[in-house]
Design an enzyme around this catalytic site. Structure first.
Site, PDB file in Angstrom:
ATOM      1  N   ASP A  11       0.869  -1.167   0.000  1.00 37.57           N
ATOM      2  CA  ASP A  11       0.000   0.000   0.000  1.00 37.57           C
ATOM      3  C   ASP A  11       0.915   1.229   0.000  1.00 37.57           C
ATOM      4  OD1 ASP A  11      -2.371   1.642   0.481  1.00 37.57           O
ATOM      5  OD2 ASP A  11      -1.588   1.842   2.513  1.00 37.57           O
ATOM      6  N   ASP A  13      -0.051   5.191   0.960  1.00 37.70           N
ATOM      7  CA  ASP A  13      -0.196   6.123   2.068  1.00 37.70           C
ATOM      8  C   ASP A  13      -0.413   5.393   3.385  1.00 37.70           C
ATOM      9  OD1 ASP A  13      -0.226   8.594   3.211  1.00 37.70           O
ATOM     10  OD2 ASP A  13      -2.246   9.119   2.594  1.00 37.70           O
TER      11      ASP A  13
END
Length: 216
Positions: A11, A13
Site C-alpha cells: 500500500d 499512504d
C-alpha cells in the site's frame, strides 16, 4: 518471523509514505465546500478507501463524478505544499528489492499516487491505482491485478498494509499480510504479522524468490 515469497505488494499512504497532513487539509476543505455536516463527515472512514467510495457515502450518486474531480484537484495541488514524507524504513527497504519483485497498490488515482511517490523519490516499476480497477479495497481486485501483472501466484505474494480495509483485501486475495501500526491501533489490524513500520522489516534475495524477516 520469516516468510518466503515471490513478490511484495505495498500500500502507499500510511505504509510507504505519510500524507496525513495533506489528506486532512484537502478533505476538510472539500467537506466545507460541499456542505457536508461535521457529524456525517466524521463517521466516514477515509483511510485506505478509494475517493469515489468515500464520496458515495456522503453525496447522491449523480454528484460523485464532479465531487471526485474536485478532491482529486485539491489533493494533487497540495502535494507541493509539503506534508508528504517517506515513513521509516521505506527508502532503505525498497532500495534492496529486485526489479520486478514488488509493486505499489494504492486506492489513490494514478496521477496523485505518482506525485506523492515522486515527492519522496520513489519510482515503482508497477503501480496499481484506482484508475486500474473496478472494485477497490477491501475487495481483493487491486492485489490480484498486481500479482497477475508481476506474473506470480497470489499465494506467493505478501501484502504490506496499515489500513483494515487493505488487510482485508490482501486476505481475500489469498495473500499473506504484514500490518503496520502507523495509522491504526494493533487491535484493529488482522494480519499474519504486525510491525511498527518498514524499519522492522528486512528482505534478502534467495534462489527463486525473497526471504522476508519481520518483527519488532
Amino acid at each position: 518471523m520469516k516468510i518466503s515469497a515471490d513478490a511484495l505488494l505495498f500500500d502507499n499512504d500510511g505504509t510507504l509514505i505519510s500524507s496525513l497532513e495533506s489528506v486532512h487539509r484537502c478533505w476538510s476543505r472539500w467537506a466545507r465546500e460541499y456542505g457536508i455536516p461535521a457529524e456525517d463527515f466524521e463517521r466516514v472512514e477515509l483511510h485506505g478507501r478509494p475517493a469515489s467510495d468515500i464520496i458515495g457515502d456522503l453525496l447522491p450518486a449523480h454528484r460523485v463524478p464532479e465531487a471526485r474531480a474536485r478532491i482529486d484537484a485539491l489533493e494533487l495541488a497540495d502535494v507541493a505544499g509539503g506534508g508528504v514524507v517517506a515513513l521509516p524504513g521505506t527508502v532503505e527497504l525498497l532500495g534492496r528489492l529486485p526489479v520486478g519483485r514488488w509493486a505499489v497498490v494504492t486506492s489513490a488515482n494514478r496521477e496523485l499516487a505518482e506525485a506523492r511517490l515522486a515527492a519522496v523519490g520513489i519510482s515503482p516499476g508497477l503501480l496499481i491505482s484506482a484508475d486500474d480497477i473496478t472494485r477497490g479495497k477491501p475487495d481483493p481486485e487491486p492485489f490480484l491485478l498486481a500479482a497477475d501483472k508481476l506474473g506470480f501466484d497470489p499465494a506467493r505474494c505478501v501484502v504490506f498494509e496499515d489500513a483494515p480495509a487493505g488487510l482485508a483485501a490482501g486476505r481475500a486475495a489469498g495473500m499473506r499480510t504484514v500490518a503496520l501500526t502507523t495509522t491504526a491501533d494493533r487491535g484493529q489490524l488482522v494480519a499474519d504479522v504486525v510491525v511498527k513500520d518498514l524499519s522492522a522489516v528486512s528482505v534478502k534475495a534467495i534462489e527463486g524468490g525473497l526471504e522476508i524477516t519481520a518483527g519488532e
